[in-house]
Motif scaffolding. Structure first.
Motif, PDB file in Angstrom:
ATOM      1  N   GLY A 111     -23.821  42.083 -29.109  1.00 28.00           N
ATOM      2  CA  GLY A 111     -22.899  41.503 -28.139  1.00 28.00           C
ATOM      3  C   GLY A 111     -22.114  40.337 -28.689  1.00 28.00           C
ATOM      4  N   THR A 112     -21.987  40.278 -30.022  1.00 25.01           N
ATOM      5  CA  THR A 112     -21.395  39.121 -30.695  1.00 25.01           C
ATOM      6  C   THR A 112     -20.196  39.541 -31.527  1.00 25.01           C
ATOM      7  N   LYS A 113     -19.121  38.771 -31.464  1.00 34.31           N
ATOM      8  CA  LYS A 113     -17.945  39.039 -32.272  1.00 34.31           C
ATOM      9  C   LYS A 113     -18.206  38.654 -33.722  1.00 34.31           C
ATOM     10  N   ASN A 114     -17.987  39.625 -34.628  1.00 34.21           N
ATOM     11  CA  ASN A 114     -18.151  39.415 -36.069  1.00 34.21           C
ATOM     12  C   ASN A 114     -19.519  38.813 -36.381  1.00 34.21           C
ATOM     13  N   PHE A 115     -20.561  39.469 -35.885  1.00 28.97           N
ATOM     14  CA  PHE A 115     -21.917  38.966 -36.098  1.00 28.97           C
ATOM     15  C   PHE A 115     -22.234  38.776 -37.579  1.00 28.97           C
ATOM     16  N   LEU A 116     -21.882  39.775 -38.394  1.00 25.37           N
ATOM     17  CA  LEU A 116     -22.220  39.689 -39.811  1.00 25.37           C
ATOM     18  C   LEU A 116     -21.498  38.544 -40.515  1.00 25.37           C
ATOM     19  N   GLY A 117     -20.328  38.160 -39.972  1.00 21.36           N
ATOM     20  CA  GLY A 117     -19.563  37.084 -40.611  1.00 21.36           C
ATOM     21  C   GLY A 117     -19.855  35.701 -40.061  1.00 21.36           C
ATOM     22  N   SER A 152     -17.860  29.794 -35.451  1.00 18.59           N
ATOM     23  CA  SER A 152     -19.008  29.819 -34.546  1.00 18.59           C
ATOM     24  C   SER A 152     -19.209  31.219 -33.980  1.00 18.59           C
ATOM     25  N   MET A 153     -20.421  31.491 -33.536  1.00 20.76           N
ATOM     26  CA  MET A 153     -20.734  32.772 -32.908  1.00 20.76           C
ATOM     27  C   MET A 153     -20.271  32.745 -31.455  1.00 20.76           C
ATOM     28  N   ARG A 154     -19.728  33.859 -31.008  1.00 20.98           N
ATOM     29  CA  ARG A 154     -19.326  33.957 -29.609  1.00 20.98           C
ATOM     30  C   ARG A 154     -19.480  35.393 -29.133  1.00 20.98           C
ATOM     31  N   SER A 155     -19.516  35.542 -27.818  1.00 22.45           N
ATOM     32  CA  SER A 155     -19.682  36.858 -27.213  1.00 22.45           C
ATOM     33  C   SER A 155     -18.412  37.691 -27.352  1.00 22.45           C
ATOM     34  N   LEU A 156     -18.579  39.000 -27.280  1.00 21.75           N
ATOM     35  CA  LEU A 156     -17.434  39.906 -27.309  1.00 21.75           C
ATOM     36  C   LEU A 156     -16.599  39.757 -26.041  1.00 21.75           C
ATOM     37  N   GLY A 169     -19.917  46.694 -39.346  1.00 20.59           N
ATOM     38  CA  GLY A 169     -19.687  45.419 -38.676  1.00 20.59           C
ATOM     39  C   GLY A 169     -19.508  45.592 -37.183  1.00 20.59           C
ATOM     40  N   GLN A 170     -18.749  46.609 -36.788  1.00 20.18           N
ATOM     41  CA  GLN A 170     -18.531  46.848 -35.356  1.00 20.18           C
ATOM     42  C   GLN A 170     -19.814  47.273 -34.654  1.00 20.18           C
ATOM     43  N   MET A 171     -20.630  48.080 -35.347  1.00 22.08           N
ATOM     44  CA  MET A 171     -21.895  48.499 -34.735  1.00 22.08           C
ATOM     45  C   MET A 171     -22.834  47.309 -34.540  1.00 22.08           C
ATOM     46  N   MET A 172     -22.844  46.392 -35.501  1.00 24.24           N
ATOM     47  CA  MET A 172     -23.670  45.191 -35.343  1.00 24.24           C
ATOM     48  C   MET A 172     -23.142  44.309 -34.221  1.00 24.24           C
ATOM     49  N   ASP A 173     -21.820  44.283 -34.057  1.00 23.77           N
ATOM     50  CA  ASP A 173     -21.235  43.538 -32.933  1.00 23.77           C
ATOM     51  C   ASP A 173     -21.694  44.138 -31.612  1.00 23.77           C
ATOM     52  N   PHE A 174     -21.708  45.478 -31.537  1.00 24.81           N
ATOM     53  CA  PHE A 174     -22.144  46.145 -30.316  1.00 24.81           C
ATOM     54  C   PHE A 174     -23.623  45.870 -30.051  1.00 24.81           C
TER      55      PHE A 174
END
Length: 322
Positions: free
Chosen positions: A276-282, A36-40, A268-273
């Protein structure tokens, strides 16, 4: 954008561990778990933010402002006092704070500087303290850290009836996660001493962030829950409050090319930033991921240079009078 709890991410969203979804694979052989998607978390934000800084000219942009405008701003502070009081709100790891302190030292040789810091992220506070410990040129500068959000600091000041005034207050890239922006600006403006100045650094309305938030907000996940505010929103607040200000805009870019490279760790880290989502691409649904990547490539957000995708990260430096 600096781009933090009190920066691009001022308060870290809580970790929303939603129930994982059981789904059937296409061959119906067995059930598998979809993450599931979650915040950083605060720690994950620090890593994602570092990736942003490594690929952007955010700090170089601020250096240009420091060189062109800050000496004049600093020269007008203090009004001949033997001690100048400075307050940094959402100071992060302190690099920009110390650059401004050194400009202040040069403008007022021999004057004592009392520097207080409001920063909620414990990792950032620790890094800031280490930076100070390693600096040999900060004699005559005292430091007090408040590990609090801006709202918590305001509450503490009011509860304890503290009436300390500051000659210079700065809020660098930290208003995006503040609950009540007009109130926070009004409060910190009230903390200025006579002839004091408040510096607000915020994303410019000409930035790609403004276009992304206004036109492509549907491409952002719900985990990115903050105020999508740029310089125009801040100056509108200042006008309503009847406060005088000047705006200086400086260009800045963010190389997001790796955000489109499958499996690239930095991308991946830039997309997370950005989300605001952990592992957004995944973890993001493929359609959402595709929509966001397409939005990032739009000319209102980014430009192409030498085969690279450069996201517009222009900053507005708003100098507010007491």
């Amino acid at each position: 954008m600096e781009p933090a709890p009190e920066m691009k991410r001022n308060r870290f969203p809580s970790m929303n561990f939603e129930a994982e979804i059981l789904a059937a694979p296409h061959d119906n052989s067995e059930l598998y778990v979809v993450p599931s998607m979650r915040s950083l978390t605060a720690e994950e934000y620090v890593e994602a933010f570092k990736s942003f800084l490594d690929h952007s000219t955010e700090h170089q942009c601020m250096d240009e402002f420091n060189k062109e405008e800050m000496p004049r701003i600093m020269a007008g502070l203090g009004n001949g006092k033997s001690t100048i009081n400075v307050l940094g709100v959402g100071s992060g790891t302190g690099e920009q704070d110390l650059k401004m302190i050194r400009i202040l030292q040069a403008a007022h040789p021999g004057v004592l500087i009392n520097n207080e810091i409001v920063e909620p992220n414990p990792q950032h506070v620790a890094a800031y303290k280490e930076l100070v410990n390693q600096a040999p040129d900060l004699q005559g500068v005292s430091f007090i850290w408040h590990q609090l959000t801006s709202s918590e600091y305001e509450q503490q000041v009011k509860e304890k009836c503290i009436n300390k005034k500051f000659d210079f207050i700065h809020m660098i890239q930290m208003l995006y996660r503040v609950e009540d922006i007009p109130n926070i600006i009004k409060f910190f403006h009230s903390c200025l001493d006579h002839q004091g100045k408040l510096l607000i650094i915020i994303l410019a309305d000409s930035s790609g962030w403004a276009s992304l938030w206004k036109k492509y907000r549907h491409c952002l996940p719900s985990t990115d829950s903050g105020h999508y505010i740029t310089s125009d929103g801040i100056t509108a607040v200042l006008r309503r409050l009847g406060i005088q200000y000047r705006v200086h805009e400086f260009p800045s870019g963010w190389d997001i090319t790796e955000c489109f490279v499958e499996g690239d760790p930095a991308g991946g880290q830039m997309m997370d930033f950005l989300t605001g989502t952990k592992n957004f691409l995944g973890t993001a649904p493929p359609a959402l991921r595709r929509r966001l990547q397409e939005a990032l490539c739009q000319p209102e957000c980014s430009s192409k240079k030498d085969g690279r995708v450069i996201f517009c990260n222009n900053l507005s430096m708003i100098v507010v009078e007491s």
